[in-house]
Design a protein around this motif. Sequence first.
Motif: not given
Length: 195
Positions: A127-133
Amino acid sequence: MPDLGRFLPLSNRPHGDESAVTADRRAQLADLIAADAGVLAALPAPRAAALAGEYLATARIDPPPADDVIGGPAHSAALLERAAATVRAGRRRGIRALAHGVRAHLRLAAAIGSPPRLPPTVTGAVALYAATSAPFDRRAVVAGHTVRADDDGWEFGRGPVLAGNGADIAAFLLGVSDRPPQPPARRPATGTLEG
Protein backbone atom coordinates in the motif's frame (compact mmCIF):
# COMPACT_ATOMS: atom_id res chain seq x y z
CA MET A 1 10.41 19.42 22.93
CA PRO A 2 10.46 15.67 23.71
CA ASP A 3 8.83 14.93 20.31
CA LEU A 4 11.59 16.72 18.41
CA GLY A 5 13.42 13.41 17.84
CA ARG A 6 10.61 12.29 15.53
CA PHE A 7 11.68 14.90 12.98
CA LEU A 8 15.43 14.28 13.02
CA PRO A 9 17.18 12.04 10.47
CA LEU A 10 16.74 8.31 10.90
CA SER A 11 20.30 7.97 12.19
CA ASN A 12 19.15 9.59 15.44
CA ARG A 13 16.48 6.98 16.15
CA PRO A 14 16.94 4.52 18.99
CA HIS A 15 18.92 1.59 17.63
CA GLY A 16 17.66 -1.98 17.59
CA ASP A 17 18.33 -5.23 15.79
CA GLU A 18 17.85 -4.54 12.09
CA SER A 19 19.54 -7.69 10.78
CA ALA A 20 16.27 -8.93 9.24
CA VAL A 21 15.62 -5.71 7.32
CA THR A 22 15.98 -6.18 3.58
CA ALA A 23 14.63 -4.80 0.33
CA ASP A 24 14.56 -8.33 -1.12
CA ARG A 25 10.93 -9.47 -1.26
CA ARG A 26 11.61 -12.93 -2.73
CA ALA A 27 10.45 -14.87 0.32
CA GLN A 28 7.22 -12.89 0.70
CA LEU A 29 6.41 -13.24 -3.01
CA ALA A 30 7.23 -16.96 -3.06
CA ASP A 31 5.09 -17.57 0.05
CA LEU A 32 2.18 -15.73 -1.59
CA ILE A 33 2.43 -17.73 -4.82
CA ALA A 34 2.73 -21.03 -2.93
CA ALA A 35 -0.39 -20.22 -0.87
CA ASP A 36 -2.31 -19.40 -4.04
CA ALA A 37 -1.20 -22.71 -5.55
CA GLY A 38 -3.12 -24.39 -2.71
CA VAL A 39 -6.20 -22.33 -3.60
CA LEU A 40 -6.02 -23.46 -7.23
CA ALA A 41 -5.70 -27.11 -6.21
CA ALA A 42 -9.22 -26.97 -4.76
CA LEU A 43 -10.85 -25.64 -7.94
CA PRO A 44 -12.31 -27.54 -10.93
CA ALA A 45 -9.74 -28.27 -13.67
CA PRO A 46 -10.75 -25.83 -16.45
CA ARG A 47 -11.22 -22.95 -14.05
CA ALA A 48 -7.93 -23.67 -12.25
CA ALA A 49 -6.03 -23.74 -15.55
CA ALA A 50 -7.50 -20.43 -16.70
CA LEU A 51 -6.87 -18.77 -13.36
CA ALA A 52 -3.28 -20.07 -13.16
CA GLY A 53 -2.39 -18.51 -16.49
CA GLU A 54 -4.10 -15.26 -15.58
CA TYR A 55 -2.38 -15.26 -12.19
CA LEU A 56 1.12 -15.66 -13.65
CA ALA A 57 0.46 -12.98 -16.26
CA THR A 58 -0.85 -10.52 -13.65
CA ALA A 59 2.05 -11.30 -11.29
CA ARG A 60 4.42 -10.83 -14.24
CA ILE A 61 6.07 -14.16 -13.56
CA ASP A 62 7.31 -16.28 -16.42
CA PRO A 63 5.65 -19.69 -16.25
CA PRO A 64 8.08 -22.48 -15.46
CA PRO A 65 8.51 -25.16 -18.15
CA ALA A 66 5.57 -27.55 -18.37
CA ASP A 67 6.08 -31.15 -17.33
CA ASP A 68 4.40 -34.37 -18.51
CA VAL A 69 1.21 -33.77 -16.52
CA ILE A 70 -1.23 -31.81 -18.67
CA GLY A 71 -4.37 -30.12 -17.40
CA GLY A 72 -6.27 -30.39 -14.16
CA PRO A 73 -6.11 -28.42 -10.94
CA ALA A 74 -3.10 -30.45 -9.79
CA HIS A 75 -1.19 -29.25 -12.87
CA SER A 76 -2.25 -25.63 -12.25
CA ALA A 77 -1.25 -25.84 -8.60
CA ALA A 78 2.06 -27.51 -9.52
CA LEU A 79 2.70 -24.74 -12.03
CA LEU A 80 2.35 -22.11 -9.31
CA GLU A 81 4.36 -24.19 -6.84
CA ARG A 82 7.22 -24.41 -9.35
CA ALA A 83 6.92 -20.66 -9.97
CA ALA A 84 7.16 -20.07 -6.21
CA ALA A 85 10.28 -22.26 -5.99
CA THR A 86 11.83 -20.41 -8.94
CA VAL A 87 11.14 -17.04 -7.30
CA ARG A 88 12.51 -18.22 -3.95
CA ALA A 89 15.77 -19.49 -5.49
CA GLY A 90 16.10 -16.78 -8.13
CA ARG A 91 17.24 -13.21 -8.31
CA ARG A 92 16.33 -10.55 -5.79
CA ARG A 93 12.79 -9.19 -6.08
CA GLY A 94 11.82 -5.72 -4.94
CA ILE A 95 8.61 -4.14 -3.78
CA ARG A 96 7.36 -3.68 -7.36
CA ALA A 97 7.46 -7.45 -7.92
CA LEU A 98 5.65 -8.01 -4.63
CA ALA A 99 2.99 -5.48 -5.67
CA HIS A 100 2.40 -7.40 -8.90
CA GLY A 101 2.07 -10.62 -6.87
CA VAL A 102 -0.40 -9.00 -4.47
CA ARG A 103 -2.43 -7.72 -7.44
CA ALA A 104 -2.57 -11.30 -8.79
CA HIS A 105 -3.59 -12.61 -5.35
CA LEU A 106 -6.35 -10.00 -5.00
CA ARG A 107 -7.71 -10.75 -8.48
CA LEU A 108 -7.68 -14.49 -7.76
CA ALA A 109 -9.52 -13.94 -4.46
CA ALA A 110 -12.13 -11.79 -6.21
CA ALA A 111 -12.55 -14.34 -9.03
CA ILE A 112 -13.32 -17.19 -6.64
CA GLY A 113 -15.24 -15.10 -4.10
CA SER A 114 -12.78 -15.67 -1.28
CA PRO A 115 -11.38 -13.07 1.13
CA PRO A 116 -7.74 -12.19 0.46
CA ARG A 117 -5.22 -13.61 2.91
CA LEU A 118 -2.26 -11.27 3.16
CA PRO A 119 0.06 -10.64 6.10
CA PRO A 120 0.04 -7.07 7.51
CA THR A 121 3.68 -6.56 6.53
CA VAL A 122 2.76 -7.28 2.90
CA THR A 123 -0.37 -5.11 2.77
CA GLY A 124 1.43 -2.23 4.48
CA ALA A 125 4.52 -2.34 2.26
CA VAL A 126 2.51 -2.71 -0.94
CA ALA A 127 0.00 0.00 0.00
CA LEU A 128 2.82 2.42 0.82
CA TYR A 129 4.55 1.62 -2.48
CA ALA A 130 1.31 1.93 -4.46
CA ALA A 131 0.45 5.25 -2.78
CA THR A 132 3.49 6.70 -4.55
CA SER A 133 3.32 4.77 -7.84
CA ALA A 134 -0.40 4.31 -8.54
CA PRO A 135 -2.14 6.29 -11.30
CA PHE A 136 -2.67 9.94 -10.44
CA ASP A 137 -6.39 9.62 -9.64
CA ARG A 138 -5.74 6.95 -6.99
CA ARG A 139 -2.77 8.82 -5.49
CA ALA A 140 -4.91 11.97 -5.34
CA VAL A 141 -7.51 10.20 -3.19
CA VAL A 142 -4.98 9.42 -0.43
CA ALA A 143 -2.75 12.51 -0.81
CA GLY A 144 -2.76 14.73 2.28
CA HIS A 145 -4.26 11.98 4.45
CA THR A 146 -3.18 9.46 7.01
CA VAL A 147 -4.04 6.07 5.50
CA ARG A 148 -4.80 3.55 8.24
CA ALA A 149 -5.46 -0.18 8.07
CA ASP A 150 -7.83 -0.88 10.94
CA ASP A 151 -7.21 -4.63 10.85
CA ASP A 152 -3.47 -4.74 10.10
CA GLY A 153 -2.18 -2.09 12.50
CA TRP A 154 -0.26 0.08 10.04
CA GLU A 155 -0.65 3.63 8.85
CA PHE A 156 1.25 6.15 6.79
CA GLY A 157 0.90 9.78 5.72
CA ARG A 158 -0.23 12.91 7.47
CA GLY A 159 -3.58 14.63 7.59
CA PRO A 160 -7.17 13.54 8.10
CA VAL A 161 -7.57 9.78 8.48
CA LEU A 162 -8.81 7.49 5.73
CA ALA A 163 -9.28 3.99 7.07
CA GLY A 164 -10.22 0.54 5.90
CA ASN A 165 -9.19 -3.07 5.74
CA GLY A 166 -5.49 -3.43 4.77
CA ALA A 167 -6.22 -5.69 1.80
CA ASP A 168 -8.99 -3.34 0.62
CA ILE A 169 -6.65 -0.34 0.76
CA ALA A 170 -4.01 -2.25 -1.22
CA ALA A 171 -6.69 -3.37 -3.72
CA PHE A 172 -7.80 0.22 -4.29
CA LEU A 173 -4.27 1.55 -4.73
CA LEU A 174 -3.33 -1.33 -7.05
CA GLY A 175 -6.39 -0.75 -9.24
CA VAL A 176 -8.13 -4.01 -8.37
CA SER A 177 -11.01 -2.28 -6.58
CA ASP A 178 -12.72 1.07 -6.98
CA ARG A 179 -13.61 1.32 -3.27
CA PRO A 180 -11.24 3.83 -1.60
CA PRO A 181 -10.50 4.00 2.11
CA GLN A 182 -13.05 6.14 3.94
CA PRO A 183 -12.98 8.59 6.85
CA PRO A 184 -13.69 6.69 10.07
CA ALA A 185 -17.32 6.68 11.15
CA ARG A 186 -18.10 9.27 13.77
CA ARG A 187 -19.24 7.93 17.07
CA PRO A 188 -22.56 9.27 18.29
CA ALA A 189 -22.51 11.42 21.40
CA THR A 190 -23.32 9.37 24.48
CA GLY A 191 -24.53 12.12 26.79
CA THR A 192 -27.73 14.13 26.66
CA LEU A 193 -28.24 17.74 27.48
CA GLU A 194 -30.82 18.68 30.04
CA GLY A 195 -32.38 22.10 29.81
